[in-house]
Design an enzyme around this catalytic site. Structure first.
Site, short mmCIF file in Angstrom:
data_model
loop_
_atom_site.label_atom_id
_atom_site.label_comp_id
_atom_site.label_asym_id
_atom_site.label_seq_id
_atom_site.Cartn_x
_atom_site.Cartn_y
_atom_site.Cartn_z
N TYR A 84 -7.37 -9.21 -47.29
CA TYR A 84 -6.54 -8.23 -46.58
C TYR A 84 -6.12 -7.27 -47.41
CZ TYR A 84 -5.54 -9.59 -41.78
OH TYR A 84 -5.85 -9.81 -40.42
N GLU A 117 -4.30 -4.14 -46.37
CA GLU A 117 -3.43 -3.02 -45.87
C GLU A 117 -3.04 -1.87 -46.49
OE1 GLU A 117 -2.81 -6.29 -44.91
OE2 GLU A 117 -2.37 -6.42 -42.92
N ASP A 148 -16.51 16.78 -34.54
CA ASP A 148 -17.14 15.18 -34.54
C ASP A 148 -18.71 15.10 -34.72
OD1 ASP A 148 -17.84 12.77 -33.79
OD2 ASP A 148 -16.86 12.79 -31.75
N THR A 166 -19.76 8.68 -37.80
CA THR A 166 -19.97 7.56 -37.88
C THR A 166 -20.90 7.10 -38.88
OG1 THR A 166 -21.69 7.68 -36.24
CG2 THR A 166 -19.41 6.94 -35.27
N LYS A 174 -25.31 5.77 -37.64
CA LYS A 174 -26.43 6.75 -36.62
C LYS A 174 -27.36 7.19 -37.55
CE LYS A 174 -23.45 7.03 -32.59
NZ LYS A 174 -21.94 7.23 -32.88
N ARG A 198 -22.17 -0.19 -39.34
CA ARG A 198 -21.43 0.31 -38.31
C ARG A 198 -19.93 0.50 -38.72
NH1 ARG A 198 -22.62 0.25 -33.13
NH2 ARG A 198 -24.43 -0.25 -33.69
N1 DSN Z 1 -22.35 4.98 -28.19
C1 DSN Z 1 -22.64 6.08 -28.92
C2 DSN Z 1 -23.84 6.61 -28.69
O1 DSN Z 1 -24.69 5.99 -28.34
O2 DSN Z 1 -23.86 8.21 -28.72
C3 DSN Z 1 -21.68 7.15 -28.98
O3 DSN Z 1 -20.05 6.24 -28.93
#
Ligand code: DSN
Length: 445
Positions: A63, A65, A216, A242, A245, A251
């Site tokens: 933990y 925080e 974004d 993110t 991707k 993730r």
């Molecule tokens: N689920 C993601 C995507 O596939 O683009 C976006 O949150």
């Protein structure tokens, strides 16, 4: 006992699961699925064994925080180093003054930015969901659409000109809406848009109305890190992205901003939205940031785009309409109607699934069908490019998609395609052949 036959060297956590054969079996099955079917979901990738090792590490026990040097619990000496390393690597990779690496997901990263920059009810200008925007860009189904007043821009109408096919961000509309609505924040970024997004016109429009600007970068983060797309850091006030991707990490997500917003952003993430950070995920993010800083990653990012272009051209030859006329990122959005007016995105996704081709149905701009049914498919190249596929394989896959969807009621065709997909995947195993050293020592040098 679970079979270990499918576990390649370099996927370390699976061998530790003898105590839980049910979960071990499921992990083996998922590894088998990922290795023997085509992964064409634009937001997915194959993380390296090093990323998997960090994500499956003892850091999950702790933990922590707070932030490095300011934790609420003891015992965080090592954790502080881990998080500092991740922050420093993220800042270096994107040239940012400040990084927050704690957001569990892109959705919570965006929510934290709204919480930091806005009061409830403030107006935000963002891309509409059915034009390519994300749920957290103000969809009524998302908490963002309930807490803030979102006004939506979209894309230009399609044209019949191949030189200027339309369906690109309508900057005249962004500008007009900004002047009329005086938003406090303008959001750029999308989840289903196959063109490069230039941050500069957004900055100019935001400045002209005194708005802040959030970029974004959930989808193109890896293309930005690989210098294939323009870097919005230093142009936008805040950049969210993110890590799983195109960036090919674990993730999760991160937020980048200038020093002047650092405190507000950090406070919005913790204690504003999240409790204890996932330090195992943060360690895995650090690994991914290092991998993405290697020259080999720039080469990977370029190949992702090259593959998407080859894929788009071959899909057009199969009779699908390319939304916006093509692609300059990692995805292709196709309109199924010219191929077959009766074929929905849902039916296409299901038929392709049965043939071993994994992708997702997607609305296309002004889609007459619901988001659950849709008239389009979204297809992406990040994962299979990681596995080593190139333009030749993209052309093969486009032909397999055309064949499957033309004869989708014919089980023999689906079985035959499934066999060809299995052969293709066997030649490009994402984690190496079982028992062999994973060929994904990528980016570790
Ligand atoms: N689920 C993601 C995507 O596939 O683009 C976006 O949150």
């Amino acid at each position: 006992m679970p079979s270990r036959a499918a576990s390649p060297e370099g996927v370390p956590s699976q061998g530790w699961l003898e105590s839980d054969p049910e979960v071990a079996r499921l992990l083996d099955e998922e590894l088998e699925r990922q290795s023997t079917t085509l992964q064409l979901i634009a937001s997915e990738n194959f993380a390296s064994p090093a990323v998997l090792a960090a994500a499956g590490s003892v850091l999950t026990n702790k933990y922590s925080e707070g932030y490095p040097g300011r934790r609420y619990y003891g015992g965080n000496r090592v954790i502080d180093e881990v998080e500092d390393l991740a922050r420093a690597r993220a800042m270096a990779l994107f040239g940012a003054e400040h990084a927050n690496v704690q957001p569990h997901a892109g959705a919570s990263a965006n929510l934290a930015v709204y919480a930091a920059l806005l009061e409830p009810g403030d107006t935000v200008l963002a891309m509409r969901l059915d034009q390519g925007g994300h749920l957290t860009h103000g969809s009524p189904a998302s908490i963002t659409g309930r807490l803030w007043r979102f006004v939506a821009y979209g894309v230009t109408p399609p044209t019949s000109s191949s030189a200027s096919p339309g369906e690109v961000i309508d900057f005249d509309q962004v500008d007009a809406l900004a002047r009329a609505e005086r938003p406090k924040l303008i959001v750029a970024g999308s989840t289903a848009y196959s063109r490069q997004i230039d941050p500069k016109p957004f900055r100019e429009i935001a400045d002209s109305v005194g708005a802040k600007f959030l970029f974004d970068a959930a989808h193109p983060a890896g293309l930005i890190a690989g210098s294939v797309h323009p870097n919005p850091v230093g142009i936008a006030d805040v950049v969210t992205f993110t890590t799983h991707k195109t960036l090919r990490g674990p993730r999760g997500a991160a937020i980048l901003c200038g020093r002047e917003l650092a405190k507000d952003i950090d406070r919005a993430v913790f204690p504003g939205l999240q409790g204890g950070p996932l330090e195992h995920a943060i360690a895995a993010k650090a690994v991914a940031f290092r991998e993405a800083a290697q020259p080999a990653f720039a080469d990977y990012a370029a190949r992702v785009v090259e593959n998407a272009r080859a894929f788009a051209n071959a899909l057009a030859e199969e009779g699908f309409r390319l939304v916006s006329g093509g692609t300059d990122n990692h995805m292709v959005l196709i309109d199924l109607r010219p191929f077959d007016a009766e074929l929905t995105g849902k039916a296409a996704q299901e038929a392709l699934d049965r043939a071993g081709i994994t992708c997702n149905r997607n609305t296309i701009p002004d889609d007459p069908r619901s988001p659950f049914v849709t008239s389009g498919l979204r297809l992406g190249t990040p994962a299979e490019t990681t596995a080593g596929m190139g333009p030749e394989q993209m052309r093969t896959i486009a032909a397999l998609i055309g064949r499957t969807l033309r004869r989708r009621e014919d089980e023999a065709t689906l079985r035959a395609v499934r066999g060809e997909v299995r052969e293709l995947c066997a030649a490009f195993p994402p984690y190496g052949r079982p028992g062999a050293r994973a060929h994904l020592a990528r980016g570790t040098g």
